[in-house]
Scaffold this motif. Sequence first.
Motif, mmCIF file in Angstrom:
data_model
loop_
_atom_site.group_PDB
_atom_site.id
_atom_site.type_symbol
_atom_site.label_atom_id
_atom_site.label_comp_id
_atom_site.label_asym_id
_atom_site.label_seq_id
_atom_site.Cartn_x
_atom_site.Cartn_y
_atom_site.Cartn_z
ATOM 1 N N VAL A 116 0.841 -1.192 0.000
ATOM 2 C CA VAL A 116 0.000 0.000 0.000
ATOM 3 C C VAL A 116 0.882 1.250 0.000
ATOM 4 O O VAL A 116 0.587 2.244 -0.673
ATOM 5 C CB VAL A 116 -0.963 -0.043 1.207
ATOM 6 C CG1 VAL A 116 -1.610 1.307 1.426
ATOM 7 C CG2 VAL A 116 -2.024 -1.117 0.974
ATOM 8 N N ALA A 117 2.006 1.204 0.709
ATOM 9 C CA ALA A 117 2.926 2.362 0.732
ATOM 10 C C ALA A 117 3.423 2.673 -0.682
ATOM 11 O O ALA A 117 3.492 3.840 -1.086
ATOM 12 C CB ALA A 117 4.099 2.090 1.670
ATOM 13 N N ASP A 118 3.755 1.625 -1.444
ATOM 14 C CA ASP A 118 4.189 1.851 -2.838
ATOM 15 C C ASP A 118 3.091 2.537 -3.650
ATOM 16 O O ASP A 118 3.368 3.374 -4.516
ATOM 17 C CB ASP A 118 4.510 0.524 -3.538
ATOM 18 C CG ASP A 118 5.779 -0.120 -3.015
ATOM 19 O OD1 ASP A 118 6.572 0.572 -2.352
ATOM 20 O OD2 ASP A 118 5.964 -1.338 -3.277
ATOM 21 N N ALA A 119 1.842 2.158 -3.388
ATOM 22 C CA ALA A 119 0.727 2.727 -4.157
ATOM 23 C C ALA A 119 0.564 4.209 -3.865
ATOM 24 O O ALA A 119 0.065 4.964 -4.701
ATOM 25 C CB ALA A 119 -0.564 1.984 -3.830
ATOM 26 N N ALA A 121 3.118 6.209 -3.104
ATOM 27 C CA ALA A 121 4.362 6.923 -3.436
ATOM 28 C C ALA A 121 4.218 7.638 -4.774
ATOM 29 O O ALA A 121 3.470 7.191 -5.651
ATOM 30 C CB ALA A 121 5.517 5.934 -3.493
ATOM 31 N N PRO A 122 4.941 8.750 -4.958
ATOM 32 C CA PRO A 122 4.871 9.452 -6.238
ATOM 33 C C PRO A 122 5.295 8.532 -7.376
ATOM 34 O O PRO A 122 6.189 7.709 -7.209
ATOM 35 C CB PRO A 122 5.878 10.601 -6.085
ATOM 36 C CG PRO A 122 6.239 10.667 -4.640
ATOM 37 C CD PRO A 122 5.881 9.368 -4.003
ATOM 38 N N GLY A 123 4.640 8.658 -8.510
ATOM 39 C CA GLY A 123 5.016 7.857 -9.671
ATOM 40 C C GLY A 123 4.357 6.489 -9.733
ATOM 41 O O GLY A 123 4.584 5.736 -10.676
ATOM 42 N N ALA A 124 3.534 6.169 -8.733
ATOM 43 C CA ALA A 124 2.846 4.869 -8.785
ATOM 44 C C ALA A 124 1.964 4.789 -10.022
ATOM 45 O O ALA A 124 1.838 3.734 -10.648
ATOM 46 C CB ALA A 124 2.025 4.654 -7.521
ATOM 47 N N VAL A 125 1.346 5.914 -10.363
ATOM 48 C CA VAL A 125 0.541 5.982 -11.589
ATOM 49 C C VAL A 125 1.267 6.871 -12.588
ATOM 50 O O VAL A 125 1.618 8.010 -12.280
ATOM 51 C CB VAL A 125 -0.862 6.560 -11.308
ATOM 52 C CG1 VAL A 125 -1.646 6.702 -12.604
ATOM 53 C CG2 VAL A 125 -1.609 5.681 -10.323
ATOM 54 N N ALA A 126 1.499 6.350 -13.782
ATOM 55 C CA ALA A 126 2.241 7.104 -14.798
ATOM 56 C C ALA A 126 1.309 7.852 -15.738
ATOM 57 O O ALA A 126 1.665 8.896 -16.264
ATOM 58 C CB ALA A 126 3.131 6.160 -15.603
#
Length: 302
Positions: A116-119, A121-126
């Motif tokens: 969830v932390a990765d989701a 984080a900035p850049g998770a969605v390009a």
Amino acid sequence: MTDVRRLAAVLDEAARTARAVPQPQPEPGYDVAAAYRVQDELLRLRLDRGDRLAGVKLGLTSEGKRRQMGVHDVIFGRVPESSAVLDGSHADVSGYIHPRVEPEVVYLIGRRVESVADALAPGAVAAVAPGIEIIDSRYRDFRFSLPDVIADNTSAAGYAIGPWRSYDSARWNLGVVFEIDGRPVQVGSTAAILGDPRRAVVEAARLAVQVGVVLEPGWILLAGAATPAEPLSPGAHVRVEIQHLGSVSFTAKGVGGDTAAEAGDAGKAGKAGKAGKAGKTGAGTTGGAGTGVAAGTSGRTS
Ligand code: OOG
Ligand code: MG
């Protein structure tokens, strides 16, 4: 004990032959976890035939969909590359059972999402794009319980993606117009998706962890329809426009599946000669230039 392999084989056969199957009898131990194991096995059968994964999807993220289907939990499924429908194309829908269409917001995953932390984080969605999903339950009458629909890979059957745009998280509450043959059949807002579509990435990460999947850069994520689905009839021109994101469309060709004959679920026996799904969508690329999205499948592999 749920017979995971047998259930997966039954659902796989139903999809390949476009013949609906009865919902499994409720069995002790057939829970959400067991259903995701069936979904895994179903995916393995497809990948063994040479298909690839384009990404993942969420389902039942809006109240409109939950009420329509009578299932009230968010579900997670896999999107096979071979089910792509090229934006603006004529899609052969003859290999479906009782297809429906619905508007989707599609995210392009920008970095590895393992938590969830990765989701967050900035850049998770390009990037983000308007989408249309074709859903086609392999169960009779399009009826299922929560484990049933999870096992059936959340009714995933096809998807079209419009032009990608760079992701602007401030633009989350956007108008959605869903048209068939030029007439609006549903209108809504992307805010109907989990109350805020930005939650879709977090929710996908949470479910991916639960299911043991890592979201890879270049994968797509369908956030779940913001409005109820509509039946897809042969000849129909389907278009979705999302404010600030643009539009995506396709025209259905071919002779439909069971939709017309489904009242009372009669007449299945006459379907044995059906041609299956070969060449159904004439699948194409799913990404715009420069997005790096997995693309370029040619023809169905199932
Ligand atoms: C399950 C799939 C739901 C969505 O966007 O809500 C789904 C179904 O309705 O058959 O894809
Ligand atoms: Mg959907």
